[in-house]
Design a protein around this motif. Sequence first.
Motif, mmCIF file in Angstrom:
data_model
loop_
_atom_site.group_PDB
_atom_site.id
_atom_site.type_symbol
_atom_site.label_atom_id
_atom_site.label_comp_id
_atom_site.label_asym_id
_atom_site.label_seq_id
_atom_site.Cartn_x
_atom_site.Cartn_y
_atom_site.Cartn_z
ATOM 1 N N ARG A 144 6.617 20.265 -5.905
ATOM 2 C CA ARG A 144 6.742 19.261 -6.978
ATOM 3 C C ARG A 144 6.910 17.852 -6.416
ATOM 4 O O ARG A 144 6.337 16.891 -6.925
ATOM 5 C CB ARG A 144 7.914 19.599 -7.893
ATOM 6 N N ALA A 145 7.705 17.725 -5.365
ATOM 7 C CA ALA A 145 7.941 16.399 -4.776
ATOM 8 C C ALA A 145 6.653 15.830 -4.181
ATOM 9 O O ALA A 145 6.394 14.621 -4.314
ATOM 10 C CB ALA A 145 9.031 16.480 -3.710
ATOM 11 N N LEU A 146 5.853 16.661 -3.552
ATOM 12 C CA LEU A 146 4.569 16.195 -3.012
ATOM 13 C C LEU A 146 3.684 15.703 -4.156
ATOM 14 O O LEU A 146 3.088 14.629 -4.075
ATOM 15 C CB LEU A 146 3.863 17.313 -2.238
ATOM 16 N N TYR A 147 3.626 16.485 -5.217
ATOM 17 C CA TYR A 147 2.815 16.109 -6.377
ATOM 18 C C TYR A 147 3.325 14.821 -7.014
ATOM 19 O O TYR A 147 2.537 13.925 -7.338
ATOM 20 C CB TYR A 147 2.806 17.244 -7.401
ATOM 21 N N ASP A 148 4.630 14.728 -7.194
ATOM 22 C CA ASP A 148 5.217 13.544 -7.829
ATOM 23 C C ASP A 148 4.891 12.267 -7.058
ATOM 24 O O ASP A 148 4.628 11.223 -7.661
ATOM 25 C CB ASP A 148 6.732 13.691 -7.970
ATOM 26 N N TYR A 149 4.918 12.345 -5.727
ATOM 27 C CA TYR A 149 4.602 11.173 -4.913
ATOM 28 C C TYR A 149 3.166 10.734 -5.163
ATOM 29 O O TYR A 149 2.897 9.558 -5.416
ATOM 30 C CB TYR A 149 4.818 11.486 -3.431
ATOM 31 N N ALA B 278 2.639 9.265 -8.682
ATOM 32 C CA ALA B 278 3.183 7.908 -8.823
ATOM 33 C C ALA B 278 2.221 6.848 -8.289
ATOM 34 O O ALA B 278 2.244 5.704 -8.746
ATOM 35 C CB ALA B 278 4.525 7.805 -8.100
ATOM 36 N N LEU B 279 1.368 7.223 -7.350
ATOM 37 C CA LEU B 279 0.442 6.257 -6.750
ATOM 38 C C LEU B 279 -0.923 6.236 -7.428
ATOM 39 O O LEU B 279 -1.730 5.338 -7.163
ATOM 40 C CB LEU B 279 0.258 6.572 -5.257
ATOM 41 N N GLY B 280 -1.159 7.183 -8.314
ATOM 42 C CA GLY B 280 -2.471 7.296 -8.950
ATOM 43 C C GLY B 280 -2.875 6.093 -9.779
ATOM 44 O O GLY B 280 -4.006 5.618 -9.671
ATOM 45 N N ALA C 241 -0.972 -4.125 -3.998
ATOM 46 C CA ALA C 241 0.426 -4.565 -3.931
ATOM 47 C C ALA C 241 1.332 -3.587 -4.679
ATOM 48 O O ALA C 241 2.379 -3.173 -4.161
ATOM 49 C CB ALA C 241 0.569 -5.974 -4.496
ATOM 50 N N ALA C 242 0.940 -3.200 -5.878
ATOM 51 C CA ALA C 242 1.738 -2.244 -6.659
ATOM 52 C C ALA C 242 1.742 -0.873 -5.987
ATOM 53 O O ALA C 242 2.764 -0.177 -5.977
ATOM 54 C CB ALA C 242 1.193 -2.137 -8.082
ATOM 55 N N TYR C 243 0.624 -0.486 -5.433
ATOM 56 C CA TYR C 243 0.504 0.799 -4.743
ATOM 57 C C TYR C 243 1.476 0.864 -3.566
ATOM 58 O O TYR C 243 2.233 1.823 -3.419
ATOM 59 C CB TYR C 243 -0.939 0.976 -4.263
ATOM 60 N N LYS D 121 6.381 2.777 -0.947
ATOM 61 C CA LYS D 121 7.638 2.547 -0.217
ATOM 62 C C LYS D 121 8.831 3.060 -1.013
ATOM 63 O O LYS D 121 9.737 3.683 -0.468
ATOM 64 C CB LYS D 121 7.815 1.057 0.078
ATOM 65 N N LYS D 122 8.816 2.773 -2.307
ATOM 66 C CA LYS D 122 9.933 3.154 -3.179
ATOM 67 C C LYS D 122 10.126 4.674 -3.204
ATOM 68 O O LYS D 122 11.261 5.161 -3.187
ATOM 69 C CB LYS D 122 9.662 2.637 -4.590
ATOM 70 N N LYS D 123 9.053 5.414 -3.215
ATOM 71 C CA LYS D 123 9.104 6.875 -3.348
ATOM 72 C C LYS D 123 9.136 7.614 -2.011
ATOM 73 O O LYS D 123 9.272 8.829 -1.982
ATOM 74 C CB LYS D 123 7.889 7.372 -4.143
ATOM 75 N N LEU D 124 9.019 6.884 -0.911
ATOM 76 C CA LEU D 124 8.914 7.525 0.407
ATOM 77 C C LEU D 124 10.155 8.329 0.784
ATOM 78 O O LEU D 124 10.034 9.412 1.361
ATOM 79 C CB LEU D 124 8.606 6.484 1.488
#
Length: 117
Positions: free
Chosen positions: A46-51, A54-56, A65-67, A72-75
């Motif tokens: 789930r964590a891999l998918y969520d990351y 979030a970038l999609g 810039a947003a990507y 960074k925020k989710k790393l």
Amino acid sequence: MTMNDDSDQRRMQAIDAQLAHLWMVRTFLKHAEETEEDDELQEVARALYDYMLALGGPLENGDAAAYLKQAKKKLAKLRRASELFQEIQPEISDHTNFKMAASSCRTVIAELERLLA
């Protein structure tokens, strides 16, 4: 497009290329019988998918810039999931598929950290 914008675009593309590898790890985990029986392994998948999810949006919009900000925020959460996978993988299975998935995950995280530094 400024030089920094071009650099951000290249980093976004490089990160997205790494996420293709992470997607394969997630797909393997999602469909492995062992995952059905292990809550922690489900948490990793789930964590891999969520990351990636979030970038999609920023990727589709071409908003580097947003990507990069979101990446960074989710790393930290992604790193924790990878560390959990490294920890539990030997207990779950010593099959080569699991070893290689853990290695691939670790390698991707290291490259993401480099790209986001």
